[in-house]
Motif scaffolding. Sequence first.
Motif, PDB file in Angstrom:
ATOM      1  N   GLY A   1       6.538   6.148  -1.797  1.00 53.91           N
ATOM      2  CA  GLY A   1       6.689   4.708  -1.915  1.00 53.91           C
ATOM      3  C   GLY A   1       5.593   3.977  -1.182  1.00 53.91           C
ATOM      4  O   GLY A   1       4.469   4.466  -1.064  1.00 53.91           O
ATOM      5  N   ALA A   2       5.927   2.797  -0.667  1.00 61.42           N
ATOM      6  CA  ALA A   2       4.887   1.967  -0.065  1.00 61.42           C
ATOM      7  C   ALA A   2       5.445   1.118   1.067  1.00 61.42           C
ATOM      8  O   ALA A   2       6.652   0.996   1.247  1.00 61.42           O
TER       9      ALA A   2
ATOM     10  N   PRO B   1       8.083  -0.891   6.177  1.00 61.79           N
ATOM     11  CA  PRO B   1       8.536  -0.075   5.052  1.00 61.79           C
ATOM     12  C   PRO B   1       9.181  -0.977   4.007  1.00 61.79           C
ATOM     13  O   PRO B   1      10.004  -1.830   4.350  1.00 61.79           O
ATOM     14  N   PHE B   2       8.804  -0.808   2.761  1.00 64.19           N
ATOM     15  CA  PHE B   2       9.351  -1.666   1.715  1.00 64.19           C
ATOM     16  C   PHE B   2      10.138  -0.846   0.701  1.00 64.19           C
ATOM     17  O   PHE B   2      11.346  -0.922   0.618  1.00 64.19           O
TER      18      PHE B   2
ATOM     19  N   GLU C   1      12.131  14.230  -9.413  1.00 59.66           N
ATOM     20  CA  GLU C   1      11.583  12.874  -9.422  1.00 59.66           C
ATOM     21  C   GLU C   1      12.068  12.142  -8.178  1.00 59.66           C
ATOM     22  O   GLU C   1      12.952  12.604  -7.453  1.00 59.66           O
ATOM     23  N   SER C   2      11.515  10.997  -7.932  1.00 60.13           N
ATOM     24  CA  SER C   2      11.902  10.152  -6.815  1.00 60.13           C
ATOM     25  C   SER C   2      13.349   9.694  -6.950  1.00 60.13           C
ATOM     26  O   SER C   2      13.865   9.518  -8.052  1.00 60.13           O
ATOM     27  N   SER C   3      13.992   9.472  -5.810  1.00 61.52           N
ATOM     28  CA  SER C   3      15.330   8.875  -5.828  1.00 61.52           C
ATOM     29  C   SER C   3      15.281   7.492  -6.474  1.00 61.52           C
ATOM     30  O   SER C   3      16.287   7.006  -6.992  1.00 61.52           O
ATOM     31  N   ALA C   4      14.107   6.869  -6.445  1.00 61.53           N
ATOM     32  CA  ALA C   4      13.941   5.548  -7.055  1.00 61.53           C
ATOM     33  C   ALA C   4      13.916   5.605  -8.575  1.00 61.53           C
ATOM     34  O   ALA C   4      13.843   4.571  -9.230  1.00 61.53           O
ATOM     35  N   GLY C   5      14.010   6.797  -9.148  1.00 63.90           N
ATOM     36  CA  GLY C   5      14.153   6.899 -10.587  1.00 63.90           C
ATOM     37  C   GLY C   5      15.485   6.336 -11.058  1.00 63.90           C
ATOM     38  O   GLY C   5      15.689   6.117 -12.253  1.00 63.90           O
ATOM     39  N   TYR C   6      16.380   6.105 -10.105  1.00 63.98           N
ATOM     40  CA  TYR C   6      17.730   5.631 -10.421  1.00 63.98           C
ATOM     41  C   TYR C   6      17.726   4.369 -11.273  1.00 63.98           C
ATOM     42  O   TYR C   6      18.490   4.259 -12.238  1.00 63.98           O
TER      43      TYR C   6
ATOM     44  N   VAL D   1       0.859  -1.196   0.000  1.00 64.80           N
ATOM     45  CA  VAL D   1       0.000   0.000   0.000  1.00 64.80           C
ATOM     46  C   VAL D   1       0.889   1.238   0.000  1.00 64.80           C
ATOM     47  O   VAL D   1       1.797   1.361   0.829  1.00 64.80           O
ATOM     48  N   PHE D   2       0.630   2.156  -0.932  1.00 69.53           N
ATOM     49  CA  PHE D   2       1.462   3.360  -0.967  1.00 69.53           C
ATOM     50  C   PHE D   2       1.212   4.223   0.255  1.00 69.53           C
ATOM     51  O   PHE D   2       0.221   4.092   0.956  1.00 69.53           O
TER      52      PHE D   2
END
Length: 436
Positions: A306-307, A139-140, A268-273, A86-87
């Motif tokens: 995130g989620a 936290p995932f 953008e999110s750091s997860a754009g990496y 779940v976000f």
Amino acid sequence: MKHTISLLATAAVLGSAQSAMAQTEIEMWHAFTGRLGELVAEQVETFNGSQSDYAVVATHKGNYSETLNAGIAAFRAGEQPDILMVFEVGTATMMAAKGAIKPVHEVMQMGGAEFDQSKYIGSVKGYYTSADGDMLSLPFNSSTPVLWVNRDKLQEAGIDPDTDLSTWEKVGSVLDQLKEAGVDCPMTTAWQSWIHLENFSAYHDVPFATKDNGFGGTDTELAFNGEPQVTHIQAMADWAKDGKFIYAGRRNEGGANFRAGECALFTESSAGYAGIKAEAQFDFEVRPLPYWESVADEPQNTIIGGASLWVMEGQTEEEYKGVAAFLNFLSSPEIQAKWHQDTGYLPITAEAGELTRSQGFYDENPGTDIAVTQMTAKEPTNNSKGLRLGSFDQIRGIIDEELEAVWAGDKDAQTALDSAVERGNALLRRFEQSSR
């Protein structure tokens, strides 16, 4: 002889089948596709191969909103999975779903798993804990927004790629130069509400909502129509009018433009990496999210997106043991460090961050530690520890609608944000009533 071999083969097959039947299946629903979906599958495969008692089956259920809705519908039908991604904006909704979730700290205790809540990074776990400090979900994939820079595009425009972009005032000056140089997409963004209102507010230590952004009670009211937020959105509106800010969509549609090398700057999110590293055919780097010097002497901290993973009620004791084992596996320093390095998501434990540093990843990939520093350098304040608002997915939809009117030039920032606050507060009152 053949008969003996046949009997042995049959026995082996039966033994294998019995072993497979003895495994307890753990069902997990998630929202990842593409490279992130592949990395989740890799985690599941690694866990399943590490032991023989449990078999995790991961299933993609659509985007964040669709996955949450699928989980709610499944629970009502008595067909819920063991684990539901779940976000972060769905946290208050999950907390209010009485009888639907089993807090993760209880699951870990039931499963006999080692579970030290103090190991998890405070600015991450705080989003998902009760008032007593107990973790409700795990936290995932936790990320925070940063500024991605196409160094080649800056150089082509005659701008020093190392130019200071730490403040929005300086970004504005660079956008002017990019436009003058004929760059079609000086800047774009993903997740406009999350970055330019939610994180903007935390980063400048101003409230997004009353009652400590909802942590203090469901009688919270939205407050993101204050002077700092209005000033920022109006500046972006002016950039949009001049063709310096290009709006691509509500989610991460702008990511495709940046990865294709069309845009110079990208919030953008750091997860754009993961995606940028895989696709970009240009020299890129990550910088801290800019802040307005006119609003704050220095930035506070950003908040996560995130989620998290929620454990659903209605499972067997053996399934909960399997869930505990899997969540413990996901939290291990080695798995967390790899996930962090592969994706750009934050390490959820200090140990994973330390392991990543000791492995030389930050030295070999400059800037990849910026997101961690941005989140942890300062102790969060009541304005910067996160958001816990009911019906927040729908509220984000309202914000997106109003911001789109601003980018199109149909509304000024103050009018649009006033409207978003008024419409959002109506949803909060309904959520407050239903949660009583």
